[in-house]
Design an enzyme around this catalytic site. Sequence first.
Site, PDB file in Angstrom:
ATOM      1  N   ASP A  24       0.823  -1.205   0.000  1.00 31.06           N
ATOM      2  CA  ASP A  24       0.000   0.000   0.000  1.00 31.06           C
ATOM      3  C   ASP A  24       0.857   1.254   0.000  1.00 31.06           C
ATOM      4  OD1 ASP A  24       0.755  -0.947   2.646  1.00 31.06           O
ATOM      5  OD2 ASP A  24      -0.375   0.745   3.437  1.00 31.06           O
ATOM      6  N   THR A  28       1.803   6.297   0.345  1.00 26.29           N
ATOM      7  CA  THR A  28       2.779   6.899   1.246  1.00 26.29           C
ATOM      8  C   THR A  28       4.003   7.437   0.522  1.00 26.29           C
ATOM      9  OG1 THR A  28       2.093   5.233   2.864  1.00 26.29           O
ATOM     10  CG2 THR A  28       4.056   6.522   3.382  1.00 26.29           C
ATOM     11  N   TYR A 143       0.968   0.601  15.828  1.00 28.08           N
ATOM     12  CA  TYR A 143       2.346   0.997  16.096  1.00 28.08           C
ATOM     13  C   TYR A 143       2.417   1.923  17.307  1.00 28.08           C
ATOM     14  CZ  TYR A 143       3.530  -0.717  11.416  1.00 28.08           C
ATOM     15  OH  TYR A 143       3.719  -1.500  10.304  1.00 28.08           O
ATOM     16  N   LYS A 173      -0.601  -6.282  13.765  1.00 31.33           N
ATOM     17  CA  LYS A 173       0.757  -6.072  13.266  1.00 31.33           C
ATOM     18  C   LYS A 173       1.402  -4.965  14.079  1.00 31.33           C
ATOM     19  CE  LYS A 173       3.078  -4.118   9.158  1.00 31.33           C
ATOM     20  NZ  LYS A 173       2.912  -3.796   7.729  1.00 31.33           N
TER      21      LYS A 173
END
Length: 264
Positions: A24, A28, A143, A173
């Site tokens: 993906d 970004t 994260y 994740k």
Amino acid sequence: MNAGLSARLDRVSTGGRYLVVPMDHGITLGAVKGLVDLESTVDSITRGGADAVLTQKGVAPRVHPNKNGKGYIVHLNGSSVIGPDEEDKRRTGSVEAALRAGADAVSFHINVGSDHEPDQLTELGDLTEEAHRLGVPVLAMSYARGPGVDEHDAESLSHAVRIAEELGADVVKTAYSGDADSFERVCAATSLPVVIAGGSRGTDLETARMVRGAMDAGAAGVSMGRSIFQHDEPEAITRAVSAIIHDDADVDDAVEAAGLGLEA
């Protein structure tokens, strides 16, 4: 867990272990190496043993003819490096749109500890409800990122993965803490399958050692992007990572069997 959710999780994993390759990064980073000819990259990594690939919904027509029957995950938020704040991930689609794009699962990124954490927590909670009504699993990319936050600190990562479970995700994740001993604490903080991010690309041995350490700590696999799709031999590095995850291979055997050099 309902039958649809269970069936779709099986499509993006093998025996409860996960080798997902997220691509993906076009939102970004732009059309970087490995994403220009997306079709060839998808073909290579799925032939190499990836369980699933992950992209934004718009490139789904480029994925399906080349994924060799493997699973497909649609990512539902994003930001760019040239925008005002890369940590401010914004919603890019609905679960229904992901299903129309042929998704077996959806994913969503949150930055725990950032200024955008409150909105992202709300959005992830809403997304898991939306997805589960339709029997669709959610991979939460959770994260530890924000002012004064160490992105690889085991306690911060433990908090991040627990948040994903509390908000209803099915797989989580997060970053690797750097060693198996500390990452055991991260895996113990949740009952969800934990998969590690790859981060920026290292050597083949560094990648393999990281995967081996995570698996030894109790991880369920990886969601590894640039270390795989930007590799000069994406099929080979996927085979090495797959051998560790799915065949419990040691580092040297996995790298050698994949035809990669044993550089330090």
